[in-house]
Design an enzyme around this catalytic site. Structure first.
Site, PDB file in Angstrom:
ATOM      1  N   LYS A 195      32.379 -32.297 -10.484  1.00 46.44           N
ATOM      2  CA  LYS A 195      32.216 -33.419 -11.424  1.00 46.44           C
ATOM      3  C   LYS A 195      33.347 -33.425 -12.455  1.00 46.44           C
ATOM      4  O   LYS A 195      34.497 -33.485 -12.083  1.00 46.44           O
ATOM      5  CB  LYS A 195      30.832 -33.340 -12.060  1.00 46.44           C
ATOM      6  N   TYR A 253      18.356 -32.325 -11.299  1.00 49.32           N
ATOM      7  CA  TYR A 253      19.158 -32.940 -10.235  1.00 49.32           C
ATOM      8  C   TYR A 253      18.366 -32.840  -8.920  1.00 49.32           C
ATOM      9  O   TYR A 253      17.766 -31.804  -8.631  1.00 49.32           O
ATOM     10  CB  TYR A 253      20.500 -32.207 -10.146  1.00 49.32           C
ATOM     11  N   ASP A 288      22.468 -25.514 -16.666  1.00 53.02           N
ATOM     12  CA  ASP A 288      23.408 -26.307 -15.874  1.00 53.02           C
ATOM     13  C   ASP A 288      24.038 -27.319 -16.835  1.00 53.02           C
ATOM     14  O   ASP A 288      23.383 -28.246 -17.303  1.00 53.02           O
ATOM     15  CB  ASP A 288      22.657 -26.998 -14.736  1.00 53.02           C
TER      16      ASP A 288
HETATM   17  N1  PLP Z   1      24.050 -29.818 -10.938  1.00 55.23           N
HETATM   18  C1  PLP Z   1      24.100 -31.098 -11.331  1.00 55.23           C
HETATM   19  C2  PLP Z   1      23.630 -31.453 -12.707  1.00 55.23           C
HETATM   20  C3  PLP Z   1      24.578 -32.077 -10.466  1.00 55.23           C
HETATM   21  O1  PLP Z   1      24.618 -33.354 -10.876  1.00 55.23           O
HETATM   22  C4  PLP Z   1      25.005 -31.693  -9.159  1.00 55.23           C
HETATM   23  C5  PLP Z   1      25.498 -32.706  -8.205  1.00 55.23           C
HETATM   24  O2  PLP Z   1      25.390 -33.886  -8.410  1.00 55.23           O
HETATM   25  C6  PLP Z   1      24.931 -30.350  -8.806  1.00 55.23           C
HETATM   26  C7  PLP Z   1      24.458 -29.431  -9.715  1.00 55.23           C
HETATM   27  C8  PLP Z   1      25.351 -29.898  -7.429  1.00 55.23           C
HETATM   28  O3  PLP Z   1      26.724 -29.862  -7.349  1.00 55.23           O
HETATM   29  P1  PLP Z   1      27.550 -30.017  -5.965  1.00 55.23           P
HETATM   30  O4  PLP Z   1      27.400 -31.428  -5.531  1.00 55.23           O
HETATM   31  O5  PLP Z   1      28.934 -29.623  -6.343  1.00 55.23           O
HETATM   32  O6  PLP Z   1      26.908 -29.078  -4.996  1.00 55.23           O
END
Ligand code: PLP
Length: 400
Positions: free
Chosen positions: A211, A114, A186
């Site tokens: 999400k 990400y 993740d």
């Molecule tokens: N991990 C993944 C795979 C993501 O897609 C995202 C955000 O798009 C995050 C972590 C970060 O999350 P947040 O936007 O809640 O900080």
């Protein structure tokens, strides 16, 4: 009468609704109350001392009863010993890393991540003397060669953002554990209704609760779930004084509301995403499609082993590449152009266009290895799948 369903042998959808909450302890309230308070009072100085010494309710950066129900529930769904919930997915990742790594340590990461996790790895951690080693985790030999005696964490996403490719958790964990490194996954693209990485050898699971778990696109949150000793370290050091990235109790309550329908939603996301992936695969303007449960794809056999369904995320490219992607996004009438994912609304994004925009502010911005200029990411929502396909069909006519 006590209605604590915590210790009964219940299935996942039931536990997503009931685990860790007993209405009889909250005046019979069926929905968990939202504890809006920044601090807690005690009768006497001695009682305050005792609460502090036992890690009890003292101050809301460290403890909030609403958040703690969510933590227990998420940990239960992942099959984890414990969990900590924080303000966002990035807060979860940052708090985890700052709690568990020190100067001189190394972290080995999959080459595609990400975009903001990648920024943390590329630009953030080296400033603190932590060495970040990106490699291709699809090749266990490359991973084994990248790991040294200083490697503390092996970190990856599966499915990977934004490609939706699947990495083999058990194979990666076997290599990492050989040298005693912790495996952190993740699992945001899947949620615990679809994939539980701890069952395949991971030590910690990270989620952006923003999400699928919340699922309604109206709140941010993040979680780390796994071994009790590691979660305690993240909570007691990370959340308490390294980042202070506490979630609001209102956000925790909203996420708990979303969580109640997680299984239902994930089934629908996956059924529709497979139909959309098959439609795209058969369309003459489309060059390629990545979806974990697409039988023709290279992720299929691993996905079948570690995911209950293909989730709702896919990526694809058009024969007209970068320009085709821009044209497609410009002609959609129902599907929403936005960067998040996992919501009821179907969301589409084109990382290369975002990267062009980002370069104006940060000239060093690049796409992650494994992400081409043609890649389009689609988060298939909960609308009728025929409407989504109709919209793609009419927009593809302009992008061919
Ligand atoms: N991990 C993944 C795979 C993501 O897609 C995202 C955000 O798009 C995050 C972590 C970060 O999350 P947040 O936007 O809640 O900080």
């Amino acid at each position: 009468m006590s209605r604590d369903r915590t210790n009964r042998n219940l299935r996942l959808s039931t536990r997503a609704i009931h685990h860790g909450y007993d209405p009889s302890e909250h005046q019979g309230a069926v929905a968990p109350p939202v504890y809006f308070t920044s601090t807690y009072t005690f009768g006497t100085v001695e009682e305050t001392e005792a609460a502090a010494a036992q890690g009890g309710l003292l101050y809301a950066r460290e403890h909030n009863p609403t958040t703690e129900i969510l933590e227990a529930r998420l940990a239960n769904l992942e099959g984890a010993e414990a969990g900590v919930v924080v303000a966002s997915g990035m807060a979860a990742i940052g708090t985890l890393i700052l709690s568990l790594l020190s100067q001189g340590d190394e972290i080995v990461v999959h080459k595609t991540l990400y975009s903001n996790t990648r920024s943390l790895m590329k630009g953030g951690l080296p400033r603190f003397g932590i060495k970040v080693v990106p490699v291709d985790f699809t090749n266990p030999l490359k991973l084994a060669r990248a790991i040294t005696s200083k490697t503390r964490i092996v970190y990856f996403e599966t499915p990977v953002n934004p490609t939706a490719k699947v990495l083999d958790i058990a194979a990666i964990a076997a290599v990492a554990h050989h040298v005693g490194a912790l495996v952190v996954v993740d699992s945001t693209f899947a949620s615990p209704a679809v994939q539980r990485p701890l069952e395949f050898g991971a030590d910690l699971v990270v989620h952006s609760l923003t999400k699928y778990i919340n699922g309604h696109g109206d709140v941010l949150g993040g979680a780390v779930l796994g071994r009790k000793d590691l979660v305690a370290q993240i909570h007691d050091h990370g959340v308490r004084y390294l980042t202070g990235a506490t979630i609001s109790p209102m956000a925790a309550a909203l996420i708990m509301r979303g969580l109640k329908t997680l299984s239902l939603r994930m089934d629908r996301h996956a059924t529709s995403a497979l139909k959309v992936a098959e439609f795209l695969e058969a369309h003459p303007a489309v060059a390629w499609v990545n979806y974990p449960y697409l039988k023709s794809g290279d992720s299929y056999s691993i996905a079948r082993r570690q995911m209950a369904n293909g989730s709702g995320m896919l990526s694809f490219g058009l024969k007209r590449g970068f320009e085709g992607a821009r044209s497609l996004l410009g002609h959609l009438e129902l599907i929403t152009c936005a960067v998040s994912l996992g919501d009821a609304e179907t969301l589409i994004s084109h990382p290369a266009t975002l990267n062009c925009a980002r370069k104006k502010i940060r000239p060093e911005a690049t796409l992650a290895p494994g992400v081409g200029e043609d890649l389009i990411r689609l988060s298939v929502g909960l609308e009728d799948d025929a409407d989504l396909i109709d919209d793609l069909q009419q927009a593809l006519a302009h992008a061919s």
